[in-house]
Design a protein around this motif. Structure first.
Motif, PDB file in Angstrom:
ATOM      1  N   MET A 307       0.834  -1.203   0.000  1.00 57.67           N
ATOM      2  CA  MET A 307       0.000   0.000   0.000  1.00 57.67           C
ATOM      3  C   MET A 307       0.871   1.257   0.000  1.00 57.67           C
ATOM      4  O   MET A 307       0.628   2.201  -0.758  1.00 57.67           O
ATOM      5  N   TYR A 308       1.905   1.275   0.865  1.00 55.47           N
ATOM      6  CA  TYR A 308       2.802   2.438   0.905  1.00 55.47           C
ATOM      7  C   TYR A 308       3.574   2.587  -0.404  1.00 55.47           C
ATOM      8  O   TYR A 308       3.768   3.705  -0.899  1.00 55.47           O
ATOM      9  N   ALA A 309       4.021   1.468  -0.979  1.00 53.31           N
ATOM     10  CA  ALA A 309       4.764   1.533  -2.239  1.00 53.31           C
ATOM     11  C   ALA A 309       3.885   2.087  -3.359  1.00 53.31           C
ATOM     12  O   ALA A 309       4.343   2.905  -4.178  1.00 53.31           O
ATOM     13  N   GLU A 310       2.627   1.650  -3.385  1.00 53.87           N
ATOM     14  CA  GLU A 310       1.714   2.156  -4.420  1.00 53.87           C
ATOM     15  C   GLU A 310       1.367   3.621  -4.179  1.00 53.87           C
ATOM     16  O   GLU A 310       1.211   4.399  -5.126  1.00 53.87           O
ATOM     17  N   ASP A 311       1.247   4.006  -2.914  1.00 51.32           N
ATOM     18  CA  ASP A 311       1.005   5.407  -2.575  1.00 51.32           C
ATOM     19  C   ASP A 311       2.170   6.274  -3.059  1.00 51.32           C
ATOM     20  O   ASP A 311       1.971   7.351  -3.620  1.00 51.32           O
ATOM     21  N   ALA A 312       3.390   5.782  -2.851  1.00 49.94           N
ATOM     22  CA  ALA A 312       4.569   6.519  -3.316  1.00 49.94           C
ATOM     23  C   ALA A 312       4.516   6.714  -4.830  1.00 49.94           C
ATOM     24  O   ALA A 312       4.827   7.788  -5.354  1.00 49.94           O
ATOM     25  N   ARG A 313       4.108   5.660  -5.547  1.00 53.51           N
ATOM     26  CA  ARG A 313       4.027   5.753  -7.010  1.00 53.51           C
ATOM     27  C   ARG A 313       3.030   6.839  -7.435  1.00 53.51           C
ATOM     28  O   ARG A 313       3.304   7.627  -8.348  1.00 53.51           O
ATOM     29  N   PHE A 334      10.286  -2.579  -6.611  1.00 56.66           N
ATOM     30  CA  PHE A 334      11.243  -3.393  -5.852  1.00 56.66           C
ATOM     31  C   PHE A 334      10.770  -3.599  -4.417  1.00 56.66           C
ATOM     32  O   PHE A 334      10.782  -4.712  -3.885  1.00 56.66           O
ATOM     33  N   ILE A 335      10.333  -2.510  -3.775  1.00 57.22           N
ATOM     34  CA  ILE A 335       9.912  -2.607  -2.381  1.00 57.22           C
ATOM     35  C   ILE A 335       8.639  -3.435  -2.236  1.00 57.22           C
ATOM     36  O   ILE A 335       8.507  -4.231  -1.300  1.00 57.22           O
ATOM     37  N   ALA A 336       7.725  -3.290  -3.190  1.00 57.09           N
ATOM     38  CA  ALA A 336       6.486  -4.065  -3.126  1.00 57.09           C
ATOM     39  C   ALA A 336       6.761  -5.556  -3.270  1.00 57.09           C
ATOM     40  O   ALA A 336       6.037  -6.390  -2.706  1.00 57.09           O
TER      41      ALA A 336
END
Length: 340
Positions: A307-313, A334-336
């Motif tokens: 969720m955080y990785a997608e939010d960053a995107r 990578f993080i996801a």
């Protein structure tokens, strides 16, 4: 020297440059940053210089200077203040590591003896203070806005450390933990990305997008490290699995497990072990690690990281489509994926 360690580390944090010209530019910037770090920590006292260079020489990912360098590519990456801005961010980060090692009573940092174990706690604290002072001195060359931002970022770091030390009070332990990571980790990474845009001369809306991305990707990266401590073997993570569990550090999967009301035997047993604090007994540690790896709590923690990785995107959407944007997006992928 450290330059070789650093440039080799770019791929280890999951960055895919796509464009060789962009990669060459970023590596060139980081090589100059590395030289300037060594100049920046010099003191008239040889002992202070040696102690201050201790962690600089140990290398590291240089994640914060990397984000400064990438952020600058939304303007002019060769602008004269980009390198000093990256040095300010890394010196501030290094200052916190000296202090962290004292609080954690750490013996090793980046594969070398920690400053507190090599010298004393007092020396480590004072060297951390010295590095922060050097960062502030260099920030003064960047102008009053940079000084203000660096000071406010450091205040957030300290607030996060205090919150972690005191522990959750009235708030939910999971919300408290996520707030601590935002303050301790996300804040400095956000300012790093902001500084890149600022001193590269990017448009104001692009600077804000970079800062939002930096904060969110910083939290995602820290949370994924928490998961690796449980889910990976030592060859993948570089440290013994379950170290946080053994030390009683309440990471996200543990907090989710403790908050769970699942009544199955495995979840109940896991809560029973975790509720007792640090899991130092080898047999219990192995049992808890096995239960955590198969638990709904770990799955939920993975979903939180994603969720955080997608939010960053999504925070990158105002930025123009370009090789630097693709590089930043590759970190999200990578993080996801790194904890699955």
């Amino acid at each position: 020297m450290g330059g070789a360690q650093v440039t080799g580390g770019l791929t280890s944090i999951g960055l895919d440059f796509v464009d060789p010209a962009l990669e060459a530019s970023v590596r060139q910037t980081l090589a100059v940053v590395e030289e300037e770090l060594r100049v920046g920590v010099k003191s008239a006292d040889p002992f202070v210089t040696e102690a201050a260079r201790h962690l600089v020489d140990a290398g590291g990912k240089r994640f914060r200077p990397l984000l400064v360098a990438l952020g600058a590519h939304f303007g002019d990456p060769r602008a004269p203040l980009v390198v000093p801005a990256a040095v300010v961010m890394e010196l501030t980060h290094l200052a916190t590591l000296y202090h962290d090692d004292v609080m954690d009573e750490a013996l090793v940092r980046r594969g070398a003896p920690s400053a507190n174990s090599r010298w004393t706690n007092s020396v480590a604290i004072l060297v951390g203070d010295y590095l922060f002072a050097r960062a502030a001195d260099i920030a003064a060359e960047l102008g009053p806005e940079a000084v203000r931002l660096q000071a406010r970022t450091f205040a957030r770091l300290v607030h996060g450390q205090i919150a972690e030390t005191v522990g959750p009070r009235a708030e939910d332990p999971v919300a408290h933990y996520l707030d601590v990571i935002s303050e301790k980790t996300g804040s400095l990474i956000a300012t790093s990305a902001r500084f890149g845009g600022m001193f590269g001369g990017a448009a104001p809306e692009h600077i804000e997008a970079l800062a939002g991305y930096g904060e969110t990707i910083g939290v995602a990266f820290q949370l994924s490290d928490d998961l690796l401590d449980i889910a990976s073997d030592s060859a993948q993570s570089g440290k013994t699995p379950g170290t946080d569990l053994r030390e009683g550090v309440p990471t996200l999967p543990v907090l989710y497990a403790l908050a769970s009301d699942d009544a199955d035997a495995a979840s109940t047993r896991l809560r029973e072990i975790l509720a007792a604090g640090p899991v130092t007994d080898d047999a219990l540690h192995a049992e808890a690690l096995g239960l955590l790896r198969e638990s709904p709590a770990l799955k939920r923690a993975r979903e939180t990281v994603r969720m955080y990785a997608e939010d960053a995107r999504t925070r990158l959407s105002p930025l123009p489509d370009s090789a630097p944007k693709l590089a930043l997006e590759s970190l999200c992928d990578f993080i996801a994926d790194r904890t699955n």
